[in-house]
Scaffold this motif. Structure first.
Motif, PDB file in Angstrom:
ATOM      1  N   ASN A   1       0.824  -1.223   0.000  1.00 59.87           N
ATOM      2  CA  ASN A   1       0.000   0.000   0.000  1.00 59.87           C
ATOM      3  C   ASN A   1       0.858   1.273   0.000  1.00 59.87           C
ATOM      4  O   ASN A   1       0.329   2.378   0.017  1.00 59.87           O
ATOM      5  CB  ASN A   1      -1.016  -0.008   1.142  1.00 59.87           C
ATOM      6  CG  ASN A   1      -0.363   0.051   2.501  1.00 59.87           C
ATOM      7  OD1 ASN A   1       0.842   0.252   2.629  1.00 59.87           O
ATOM      8  ND2 ASN A   1      -1.178  -0.147   3.534  1.00 59.87           N
TER       9      ASN A   1
ATOM     10  N   ARG B   1      -0.437   3.033  -2.784  1.00 58.15           N
ATOM     11  CA  ARG B   1      -1.910   3.155  -2.845  1.00 58.15           C
ATOM     12  C   ARG B   1      -2.330   4.608  -3.000  1.00 58.15           C
ATOM     13  O   ARG B   1      -1.898   5.473  -2.240  1.00 58.15           O
ATOM     14  CB  ARG B   1      -2.522   2.605  -1.559  1.00 58.15           C
ATOM     15  CG  ARG B   1      -4.029   2.557  -1.620  1.00 58.15           C
ATOM     16  CD  ARG B   1      -4.603   2.390  -0.220  1.00 58.15           C
ATOM     17  NE  ARG B   1      -5.967   1.932  -0.218  1.00 58.15           N
ATOM     18  CZ  ARG B   1      -7.012   2.653  -0.613  1.00 58.15           C
ATOM     19  NH1 ARG B   1      -6.823   3.879  -1.060  1.00 58.15           N
ATOM     20  NH2 ARG B   1      -8.233   2.155  -0.577  1.00 58.15           N
TER      21      ARG B   1
ATOM     22  N   TRP C   1      -7.512  -9.338  -3.309  1.00 59.69           N
ATOM     23  CA  TRP C   1      -7.033 -10.274  -2.294  1.00 59.69           C
ATOM     24  C   TRP C   1      -7.872 -11.541  -2.253  1.00 59.69           C
ATOM     25  O   TRP C   1      -7.340 -12.635  -2.077  1.00 59.69           O
ATOM     26  CB  TRP C   1      -6.972  -9.594  -0.922  1.00 59.69           C
ATOM     27  CG  TRP C   1      -5.708  -8.807  -0.760  1.00 59.69           C
ATOM     28  CD1 TRP C   1      -5.554  -7.461  -0.882  1.00 59.69           C
ATOM     29  CD2 TRP C   1      -4.396  -9.335  -0.472  1.00 59.69           C
ATOM     30  NE1 TRP C   1      -4.225  -7.104  -0.687  1.00 59.69           N
ATOM     31  CE2 TRP C   1      -3.496  -8.240  -0.428  1.00 59.69           C
ATOM     32  CE3 TRP C   1      -3.896 -10.618  -0.254  1.00 59.69           C
ATOM     33  CZ2 TRP C   1      -2.132  -8.391  -0.168  1.00 59.69           C
ATOM     34  CZ3 TRP C   1      -2.538 -10.772   0.003  1.00 59.69           C
ATOM     35  CH2 TRP C   1      -1.675  -9.675   0.039  1.00 59.69           C
TER      36      TRP C   1
ATOM     37  N   ASN D   1      -2.197   4.368  -9.056  1.00 58.17           N
ATOM     38  CA  ASN D   1      -1.159   4.361  -8.018  1.00 58.17           C
ATOM     39  C   ASN D   1      -0.598   5.755  -7.821  1.00 58.17           C
ATOM     40  O   ASN D   1      -0.696   6.612  -8.698  1.00 58.17           O
ATOM     41  CB  ASN D   1      -0.028   3.409  -8.406  1.00 58.17           C
ATOM     42  CG  ASN D   1      -0.345   1.961  -8.087  1.00 58.17           C
ATOM     43  OD1 ASN D   1      -1.128   1.677  -7.175  1.00 58.17           O
ATOM     44  ND2 ASN D   1       0.253   1.051  -8.828  1.00 58.17           N
TER      45      ASN D   1
HETATM   46  C1  LIG Z   1       1.382  -8.722  -5.770  1.00 52.12           C
HETATM   47  C2  LIG Z   1       0.578  -7.548  -5.264  1.00 52.12           C
HETATM   48  C3  LIG Z   1       0.623  -6.338  -5.930  1.00 52.12           C
HETATM   49  C4  LIG Z   1      -0.104  -5.234  -5.477  1.00 52.12           C
HETATM   50  N1  LIG Z   1      -0.005  -4.065  -6.173  1.00 52.12           N
HETATM   51  C5  LIG Z   1      -0.649  -2.974  -5.705  1.00 52.12           C
HETATM   52  C6  LIG Z   1      -0.506  -1.724  -6.375  1.00 52.12           C
HETATM   53  O1  LIG Z   1       0.157  -1.606  -7.407  1.00 52.12           O
HETATM   54  N2  LIG Z   1      -1.163  -0.661  -5.839  1.00 52.12           N
HETATM   55  C7  LIG Z   1      -1.911  -0.743  -4.710  1.00 52.12           C
HETATM   56  O2  LIG Z   1      -2.464   0.266  -4.274  1.00 52.12           O
HETATM   57  N3  LIG Z   1      -2.081  -1.925  -4.072  1.00 52.12           N
HETATM   58  C8  LIG Z   1      -1.463  -3.034  -4.546  1.00 52.12           C
HETATM   59  N4  LIG Z   1      -1.624  -4.219  -3.895  1.00 52.12           N
HETATM   60  C9  LIG Z   1      -2.602  -4.303  -2.784  1.00 52.12           C
HETATM   61  C10 LIG Z   1      -2.038  -3.868  -1.455  1.00 52.12           C
HETATM   62  O3  LIG Z   1      -1.436  -4.981  -0.836  1.00 52.12           O
HETATM   63  C11 LIG Z   1      -3.145  -3.311  -0.528  1.00 52.12           C
HETATM   64  O4  LIG Z   1      -4.139  -4.280  -0.344  1.00 52.12           O
HETATM   65  C12 LIG Z   1      -3.814  -2.041  -1.088  1.00 52.12           C
HETATM   66  O5  LIG Z   1      -2.849  -1.088  -1.433  1.00 52.12           O
HETATM   67  C13 LIG Z   1      -4.802  -1.426  -0.087  1.00 52.12           C
HETATM   68  O6  LIG Z   1      -4.112  -1.077   1.056  1.00 52.12           O
HETATM   69  P1  LIG Z   1      -4.848  -0.804   2.430  1.00 52.12           P
HETATM   70  O7  LIG Z   1      -5.674  -2.021   2.712  1.00 52.12           O
HETATM   71  O8  LIG Z   1      -3.778  -0.601   3.442  1.00 52.12           O
HETATM   72  O9  LIG Z   1      -5.702   0.397   2.212  1.00 52.12           O
HETATM   73  C14 LIG Z   1      -0.917  -5.344  -4.326  1.00 52.12           C
HETATM   74  C15 LIG Z   1      -0.979  -6.570  -3.649  1.00 52.12           C
HETATM   75  C16 LIG Z   1      -0.258  -7.661  -4.116  1.00 52.12           C
HETATM   76  C17 LIG Z   1      -0.348  -8.976  -3.380  1.00 52.12           C
END
Ligand SMILES: Cc1cc2nc3c(=O)[nH]c(=O)nc-3n(C[C@H](O)[C@H](O)[C@H](O)COP(=O)(O)O)c2cc1C
Length: 176
Positions: free
Chosen positions: A55, A58, A71, A86
């Motif tokens: 995140n 994020r 997820w 992003n």
């Molecule tokens: C392999 C992988 C790639 C991810 N890529 C991103 C990304 O590019 N941008 C993003 O915001 N979250 C990404 N996430 C999700 C984050 O882990 C997270 O769930 C999300 O940013 C929301 O964060 P928060 O629950 O703290 O608000 C990714 C998760 C995984 C497993």
């Protein structure tokens, strides 16, 4: 500089046609690898990225419902495609079309997750921007506890209107 200090701006960074932004995480979403382009778009130093939660990039315009879907899919051993906005360290934003997959060993155990992002179709972005804005509004109106259920309903209604599954919707937007 911590993520909390980042103020979003209206400055967009556009992915190049042949860019791939790649990262890997452990099972908890901590970044274990980022390719050179991932580091470039993040605006951080590699040493600040590795070991951080994903995140880190994020953007506040992203609805929680999309990350819930992401997820749920990968924890269910399924890949997912998602448009994601992003944020960079300097507050700029960049849109990606992410393909997130579980990394599985020979015995079928999930070791971590892997995301490969490419340039999204610019024609899809106004549609996705509106959808995510509607989802985010519902999340705010519903309050924290009911936020995800509320925005998931918006997404489901959108799919119903288009008569498409989530997967088909994303892929058809990419070929608009
Ligand atoms: C392999 C992988 C790639 C991810 N890529 C991103 C990304 O590019 N941008 C993003 O915001 N979250 C990404 N996430 C999700 C984050 O882990 C997270 O769930 C999300 O940013 C929301 O964060 P928060 O629950 O703290 O608000 C990714 C998760 C995984 C497993």
């Amino acid at each position: 500089m911590s993520k909390r200090d980042i103020t979003p701006t209206d400055r967009e960074i556009v992915m190049r046609e042949d860019d791939f932004i790649v990262s890997k995480t452990d099972l908890k979403g901590r970044i274990t690898y980022g390719n050179r382009i991932f580091i470039e778009f993040s605006g951080f130093d590699e040493r600040d990225v590795i070991g951080s939660q994903h995140n880190l990039v994020r953007h506040p315009d992203m609805p929680r419902g999309i990350f819930k879907l992401l997820w749920s899919s990968i924890q269910d051993s399924k890949e997912i495609f998602a448009y994601v906005k992003n944020i960079s360290r300097d507050g700029s934003y960049y849109w990606v079309l992410a393909n997130v997959t579980p990394s599985v060993d020979a015995n079928g155990n999930t070791l971590g997750y892997y995301s490969v992002r490419r340039k999204p179709n610019p024609r899809a972005l106004p549609i996705i921007t509106k959808l995510y804005r509607d989802m985010l509004n519902e999340e705010r109106n519903a309050g924290s506890r009911d936020a995800i259920a509320a925005s998931t309903q918006v997404l489901e209604q959108f799919m119903k209107e288009k008569g498409q599954s989530y997967e088909n919707l994303i892929l058809s937007l990419q070929s608009l």
